[in-house]
Write an enzyme that holds these catalytic residues in place. Structure first.
Site, PDB file in Angstrom:
ATOM      1  N   GLN A   1       0.799  -1.227   0.000  1.00  0.00           N
ATOM      2  CA  GLN A   1       0.000   0.000   0.000  1.00  0.00           C
ATOM      3  C   GLN A   1       0.832   1.278   0.000  1.00  0.00           C
ATOM      4  O   GLN A   1       0.327   2.331  -0.369  1.00  0.00           O
ATOM      5  CB  GLN A   1      -0.957  -0.020   1.193  1.00  0.00           C
ATOM      6  CG  GLN A   1      -1.979  -1.120   1.050  1.00  0.00           C
ATOM      7  CD  GLN A   1      -2.937  -1.199   2.211  1.00  0.00           C
ATOM      8  OE1 GLN A   1      -2.708  -1.949   3.146  1.00  0.00           O
ATOM      9  NE2 GLN A   1      -4.005  -0.428   2.182  1.00  0.00           N
TER      10      GLN A   1
ATOM     11  N   ARG B   1       3.331   0.672  12.724  1.00  0.00           N
ATOM     12  CA  ARG B   1       2.981  -0.664  12.258  1.00  0.00           C
ATOM     13  C   ARG B   1       3.150  -0.695  10.751  1.00  0.00           C
ATOM     14  O   ARG B   1       2.538   0.095  10.034  1.00  0.00           O
ATOM     15  CB  ARG B   1       1.535  -0.969  12.650  1.00  0.00           C
ATOM     16  CG  ARG B   1       1.010  -2.294  12.132  1.00  0.00           C
ATOM     17  CD  ARG B   1      -0.374  -2.584  12.715  1.00  0.00           C
ATOM     18  NE  ARG B   1      -0.899  -3.832  12.174  1.00  0.00           N
ATOM     19  CZ  ARG B   1      -1.846  -3.919  11.236  1.00  0.00           C
ATOM     20  NH1 ARG B   1      -2.400  -2.822  10.733  1.00  0.00           N
ATOM     21  NH2 ARG B   1      -2.247  -5.102  10.807  1.00  0.00           N
TER      22      ARG B   1
ATOM     23  N   TRP C   1      -5.253   3.967  11.494  1.00  0.00           N
ATOM     24  CA  TRP C   1      -5.049   3.657  10.085  1.00  0.00           C
ATOM     25  C   TRP C   1      -5.491   4.871   9.289  1.00  0.00           C
ATOM     26  O   TRP C   1      -6.662   5.223   9.375  1.00  0.00           O
ATOM     27  CB  TRP C   1      -5.851   2.419   9.651  1.00  0.00           C
ATOM     28  CG  TRP C   1      -5.589   2.067   8.217  1.00  0.00           C
ATOM     29  CD1 TRP C   1      -6.277   2.492   7.130  1.00  0.00           C
ATOM     30  CD2 TRP C   1      -4.524   1.240   7.737  1.00  0.00           C
ATOM     31  NE1 TRP C   1      -5.716   1.988   5.990  1.00  0.00           N
ATOM     32  CE2 TRP C   1      -4.631   1.218   6.334  1.00  0.00           C
ATOM     33  CE3 TRP C   1      -3.476   0.532   8.337  1.00  0.00           C
ATOM     34  CZ2 TRP C   1      -3.734   0.509   5.525  1.00  0.00           C
ATOM     35  CZ3 TRP C   1      -2.606  -0.172   7.533  1.00  0.00           C
ATOM     36  CH2 TRP C   1      -2.747  -0.182   6.139  1.00  0.00           C
TER      37      TRP C   1
ATOM     38  N   GLU D   1      -5.854  -1.405  13.863  1.00  0.00           N
ATOM     39  CA  GLU D   1      -6.379  -0.467  12.871  1.00  0.00           C
ATOM     40  C   GLU D   1      -7.684   0.111  13.379  1.00  0.00           C
ATOM     41  O   GLU D   1      -8.513  -0.600  13.939  1.00  0.00           O
ATOM     42  CB  GLU D   1      -6.649  -1.155  11.512  1.00  0.00           C
ATOM     43  CG  GLU D   1      -5.394  -1.530  10.771  1.00  0.00           C
ATOM     44  CD  GLU D   1      -5.667  -2.114   9.379  1.00  0.00           C
ATOM     45  OE1 GLU D   1      -6.753  -1.860   8.810  1.00  0.00           O
ATOM     46  OE2 GLU D   1      -4.783  -2.833   8.878  1.00  0.00           O
TER      47      GLU D   1
ATOM     48  N   HIS E   1       0.596  -9.303   4.840  1.00  0.00           N
ATOM     49  CA  HIS E   1      -0.509  -8.339   4.762  1.00  0.00           C
ATOM     50  C   HIS E   1      -1.123  -8.480   3.354  1.00  0.00           C
ATOM     51  O   HIS E   1      -0.951  -7.627   2.508  1.00  0.00           O
ATOM     52  CB  HIS E   1       0.022  -6.923   5.011  1.00  0.00           C
ATOM     53  CG  HIS E   1      -1.034  -5.926   5.390  1.00  0.00           C
ATOM     54  ND1 HIS E   1      -1.140  -5.355   6.636  1.00  0.00           N
ATOM     55  CD2 HIS E   1      -2.044  -5.390   4.671  1.00  0.00           C
ATOM     56  CE1 HIS E   1      -2.153  -4.512   6.672  1.00  0.00           C
ATOM     57  NE2 HIS E   1      -2.729  -4.517   5.494  1.00  0.00           N
TER      58      HIS E   1
ATOM     59  N   ASN F   1      -8.606  -5.141  14.183  1.00  0.00           N
ATOM     60  CA  ASN F   1      -8.897  -3.993  13.326  1.00  0.00           C
ATOM     61  C   ASN F   1     -10.389  -3.710  13.413  1.00  0.00           C
ATOM     62  O   ASN F   1     -11.200  -4.564  13.058  1.00  0.00           O
ATOM     63  CB  ASN F   1      -8.524  -4.288  11.871  1.00  0.00           C
ATOM     64  CG  ASN F   1      -7.044  -4.541  11.697  1.00  0.00           C
ATOM     65  OD1 ASN F   1      -6.259  -4.391  12.647  1.00  0.00           O
ATOM     66  ND2 ASN F   1      -6.637  -4.915  10.496  1.00  0.00           N
TER      67      ASN F   1
ATOM     68  N   ASN G   1      -2.183 -10.499   8.767  1.00  0.00           N
ATOM     69  CA  ASN G   1      -3.140  -9.417   8.945  1.00  0.00           C
ATOM     70  C   ASN G   1      -4.533  -9.808   8.434  1.00  0.00           C
ATOM     71  O   ASN G   1      -4.656 -10.385   7.352  1.00  0.00           O
ATOM     72  CB  ASN G   1      -2.673  -8.186   8.154  1.00  0.00           C
ATOM     73  CG  ASN G   1      -3.688  -7.061   8.163  1.00  0.00           C
ATOM     74  OD1 ASN G   1      -3.927  -6.454   9.204  1.00  0.00           O
ATOM     75  ND2 ASN G   1      -4.308  -6.807   7.018  1.00  0.00           N
ATOM     76  N   GLU G   2      -5.565  -9.472   9.188  1.00  0.00           N
ATOM     77  CA  GLU G   2      -6.961  -9.691   8.773  1.00  0.00           C
ATOM     78  C   GLU G   2      -7.154 -11.040   8.096  1.00  0.00           C
ATOM     79  O   GLU G   2      -7.682 -11.139   6.979  1.00  0.00           O
ATOM     80  CB  GLU G   2      -7.441  -8.555   7.852  1.00  0.00           C
ATOM     81  CG  GLU G   2      -7.617  -7.258   8.596  1.00  0.00           C
ATOM     82  CD  GLU G   2      -8.205  -6.123   7.762  1.00  0.00           C
ATOM     83  OE1 GLU G   2      -8.401  -6.276   6.539  1.00  0.00           O
ATOM     84  OE2 GLU G   2      -8.490  -5.065   8.346  1.00  0.00           O
TER      85      GLU G   2
ATOM     86  N   TYR H   1     -13.534  -0.919  12.577  1.00  0.00           N
ATOM     87  CA  TYR H   1     -13.993   0.297  11.913  1.00  0.00           C
ATOM     88  C   TYR H   1     -15.445   0.653  12.222  1.00  0.00           C
ATOM     89  O   TYR H   1     -15.773   1.804  12.397  1.00  0.00           O
ATOM     90  CB  TYR H   1     -13.812   0.186  10.389  1.00  0.00           C
ATOM     91  CG  TYR H   1     -12.359   0.232   9.971  1.00  0.00           C
ATOM     92  CD1 TYR H   1     -11.739   1.439   9.688  1.00  0.00           C
ATOM     93  CD2 TYR H   1     -11.597  -0.928   9.896  1.00  0.00           C
ATOM     94  CE1 TYR H   1     -10.403   1.495   9.339  1.00  0.00           C
ATOM     95  CE2 TYR H   1     -10.251  -0.883   9.547  1.00  0.00           C
ATOM     96  CZ  TYR H   1      -9.657   0.327   9.267  1.00  0.00           C
ATOM     97  OH  TYR H   1      -8.342   0.389   8.933  1.00  0.00           O
TER      98      TYR H   1
END
Ligand code: NAG
Ligand code: NAG
Ligand code: NAG
Ligand code: NAG
Ligand code: NAG
Length: 513
Positions: A50, A105, A448, A405, A149, A338, A194-195, A340
C-alpha cells in the site's frame, strides 16, 4: 483498510438511512494521553504493497496483489508507485517524529525479501528493511511488524496455489524465521497474518481480493479465476492457523529468550448488534460472532473451531488433529484487532437450506450496515470498540490486545480539514479509554493510516491518511491534514481538544498560513 465498499460488495447487506448523530465534542469529553496507563503505545499503520511502490525495483518480484491490480481489478489503480515509501522512508519517519507517535505498524513484503518465496534472501530487500527499522529505532519509535498483509509472493501462488495448499506452512515458517533472525534484535512486536478472516473471504469466497478465487453462484466478481467458494475459505483459514502456530512456536522456541519479543495474529472485527430484540436475531448475532471472529479466536484461545461452524459447514470443514490443536491453542502473546464499524445482524437461517453453500450462506445471518447512505464516511460507532473489548474480556479471557487499525474513510481529494476523521478518532480514543479503565487488557492503538495509501478495496479513490499525497505531484509531497495536527496535539500537548471552538482555532492556526 476494510471499509464500506468491502461490506457493500461482500456482505450483501441492506442499507438503512439514519440520521448520523453529530458527535458533540465538549469539555466533558476532554482527556489526555496520560489518562492511559504507562507503556500504552499510540501509533499509525501502513502495509508494504500500500505504500512502498518500487514494485519491480532492486530484485522484488510480484505478489498476488501485483498480479490482481495489474489485471485491472482495481480500475487500473496499482501499488506500482503508491507513496514511494521505498525511497521516502526517511521523510516518512520524520513525519512520525513530528506527529509524536510511539510506534509504527508496517509490513514486510515477502517477495522483496525473498524473491523466490523460499531460499535466497535479496540483499537489497534486507537492506531496505534494516534501514527502515534503524531509522525508526534511532528516534525511539517501536517497529510493530506484520509478516503477511495480503501479499503472498506470486511465485508460490503459481507453484502450488499458495494458501490453498498445506505446503504454505513450511514456506511461511521459513520466511518468518528469516525475519526473526535478521530483524528480531530490534523488532519486538510481530504479527504473523493481517486480517486473516477477511483475506480468506475476499480472496477465496467473494473473489474481490487477490488471489481472486471463487465459484458460481457465489463471488461478487463476474469471472472468478478458479476456486471453490464452498470449501477454499475454510481450507485457507485452516492453513493460516497452522502456519501462524508454526511460526509462533518457532519464535517461542528459538528466539523469545534472546530477543524478548511478542508475537500475535490480527483479525478484522465488526461489532455485531442484533437487528431487533427477537430471540432469533440475538442468536444470529452470536452466530455471526462465532463465524467471523470465533473462526480464529476459538482455535487460538480454546484449541478448536466453534461448534456452530462444525455443525453448519459439516463435511466441508477441515478438522485439527489433537496435536495441531495443542500447537495452535495459546500460540500468541497478543491479539491484534482492526475495528472500523458496527454491523446489525438479522436471522437468515433459511440460507442453511441451500444445497450448495459458501461461508456467508453457512452463517445463516444477514448483515445490515446502518448508515447514512449519502455519506462517504463511516458512521461513528465507538460503542462497538468498547463492545469488542468487553467481549474479549468476558468470553476470551482478556488476552493482551492491540487495536491495530481504526480510522475514518474520506474521499482521496477531499479537504485537508478532515473533520470527519478528527471526530472519528476523538470518539474512538475516548471509548478506548473507557474500556481500558474498565479492565480491558489493551496496550496500544494504531490509527489507520499514516499516509493516504493505495487502499485495498478502493485503490486511490478513498483515503485514511493523516497526511495527504497529491498523486499528480511528481514529488509526492506529504501534506498534513487537520487530523495530523489533532493527533499530534493529543500526543504531545497532553490534551485532546476540549471544545469545537478550540479545534476550530487549532485549524485556523494551522491552515491560515
Ligand atoms: C447524510 O450525509 C450527508 C453527506 O455527508 C449530509 O449532508 C447529511 O446531512 C446527512 N444526513 C443525515 C440525516 O445525517
Ligand atoms: C474477466 O473478464 C474480463 C472482461 O471480460 C477480462 O478482461 C479478464 O481478463 C477476465 N479475468 C479473468 C481472471 O478471467
Ligand atoms: C473528488 O473525486 C470524486 C470522485 O472522483 C469527484 O466526484 C469529486 O468531484 C472530486 N472532488 C474534488 C473536490 O475534486
Ligand atoms: C465493565 O466491565 C464489567 C465486567 O466485565 C462489565 O460487566 C460491565 O458491563 C463493563 N462496563 C461497561 C460500561 O462496559
Ligand atoms: C505532558 O505530560 C507528561 C507527563 O505528565 C510530561 O512529562 C510532559 O512534559 C508533558 N508535556 C507537555 C508538552 O506539557
Amino acid at each position: 483498510m476494510l471499509e464500506l465498499s468491502l461490506s457493500t460488495v461482500f456482505f450483501k447487506f441492506v442499507v438503512i438511512n439514519i440520521a448520523l448523530f453529530v458527535v458533540l465534542v465538549h469539555g466533558a469529553n476532554s482527556f489526555t494521553r496520560h489518562d492511559f496507563p504507562p507503556g500504552f503505545v499510540f501509533g499509525t499503520g501502513s502495509s508494504a504493497y500500500q505504500v512502498e511502490g518500487a514494485s519491480n525495483q532492486d530484485g522484488r518480484t510480484p505478489s498476488i496483489w501485483d498480479t490482481f491490480a495489474q489485471a485491472g481489478s482495481m480500475h487500473g489503480d496499482t501499488g506500482d508507485v503508491a507513496c514511494d515509501g521505498y525511497h521516502k522512508y526517511k521523510e516518512d519517519v520524520q513525519l512520525m517524529v513530528d506527529t509524536g507517535i510511539d510506534a509504527y505498524r508496517f509490513s514486510i513484503s515477502w517477495s522483496r525479501l525473498i524473491p523466490n518465496g523460499k531460499g535466497a534472501i535479496n540483499p537489497k530487500g534486507l537492506q531496505y528493511y534494516n534501514n527502515l527499522i534503524n531509522e525508526l529505532i534511532s528516534y525511539g519509535i517501536q517497529p510493530h511488524v506484520t509478516l503477511h498483509h495480503y501479499d503472498l509472493p506470486q511465485v508460490l501462488e503459481s507453484e502450488y496455489g499458495g494458501w490453498v495448499s498445506r505446503k504454505i506452512v513450511k514456506d511461511f515458517t521459513a520466511y518468518a524465521d528469516v525475519c526473526f533472525r535478521e530483524f528480531g534484535d530490534r523488532v519486538k512486536y510481530w504479527t504473523t497474518v493481517n486480517e486473516a478472516n477477511v483475506f480468506s473471504l475476499g480472496g477465496y469466497d467473494s473473489g474481490n481480493m487477490p488471489p481472486g478465487r471463487c465459484s458460481p453462484p457465489f463471488g461478487v466478481v463476474d469471472n472468478c479465476s478458479a476456486g471453490s467458494s464452498s470449501t477454499e475459505p475454510y481450507l485457507v483459514t485452516h492453513h493460516i492457523l497452522l502456519a501462524h502456530a508454526s511460526a509462533a512456536r518457532l519464535y517461542e522456541k528459538r528466539y523469545k529468550d534472546k530477543q524478548h519479543g511478542f508475537i500475535g495474529m490480527n483479525i478484522f472485527q465488526y461489532w455485531f448488534v442484533p437487528f431487533t430484540n427477537s430471540i432469533t436475531d440475538k442468536i444470529a448475532a452470536q452466530r455471526a460472532k462465532d463465524f467471523y471472529i470465533g473462526w480464529y479466536l476459538n482455535p487460538l484461545i480454546f484449541g478448536d473451531y466453534p461448534e456452530i461452524m462444525k455443525k453448519n459447514v459439516g463435511s466441508r470443514f477441515p478438522a485439527f488433529t489433537s496435536l495441531e490443536s495443542e500447537r495452535i491453542k495459546g500460540s500468541f502473546d497478543f491479539i491484534g484487532l482492526n475495528y472500523y464499524n458496527t454491523m446489525h445482524v438479522k436471522d437468515k437461517s433459511s440460507s442453511l437450506n441451500l444445497k450448495i453453500r459458501d461461508f456467508f450462506a453457512d452463517t445463516g445471518v444477514e448483515l445490515i450496515f446502518v448508515r447514512n447512505e449519502s455519506a462517504y464516511e463511516f458512521p461513528i460507532t465507538p460503542s462497538g470498540l468498547v463492545g469488542i473489548l468487553e467481549d474479549m474480556k468476558q468470553h476470551y479471557g482478556n488476552p493482551l490486545t492491540y487495536i491495530h487499525e481504526n480510522g475514518q474513510r474520506t474521499r482521496r481529494n477531499s479537504s485537508l480539514e478532515d473533520w470527519p476523521r478528527v471526530k472519528y478518532l476523538h470518539a474512538h480514543i475516548q471509548s478506548l479509554l473507557e474500556a481500558v479503565r474498565n479492565g480491558s487488557n489493551v496496550k496500544g492503538y494504531f490509527e489507520w493510516s499514516l499516509l493516504d495509501a493505495f487502499e485495498l478495496l478502493d485503490g486511490y479513490e478513498s483515503s485514511y491518511g493523516l497526511y495527504y499525497i497529491d498523486l499528480d505531484d511528481p514529488d509526492l509531497v506529504r501534506q498534513p491534514k487537520l487530523s495530523a495536527y489533532w493527533y499530534s496535539h493529543f500526543l504531545k500537548a497532553n490534551r485532546s481538544f476540549s471544545s469545537i471552538g478550540f479545534i476550530k482555532s487549532l485549524s485556523h492556526d494551522y491552515f491560515s498560513h
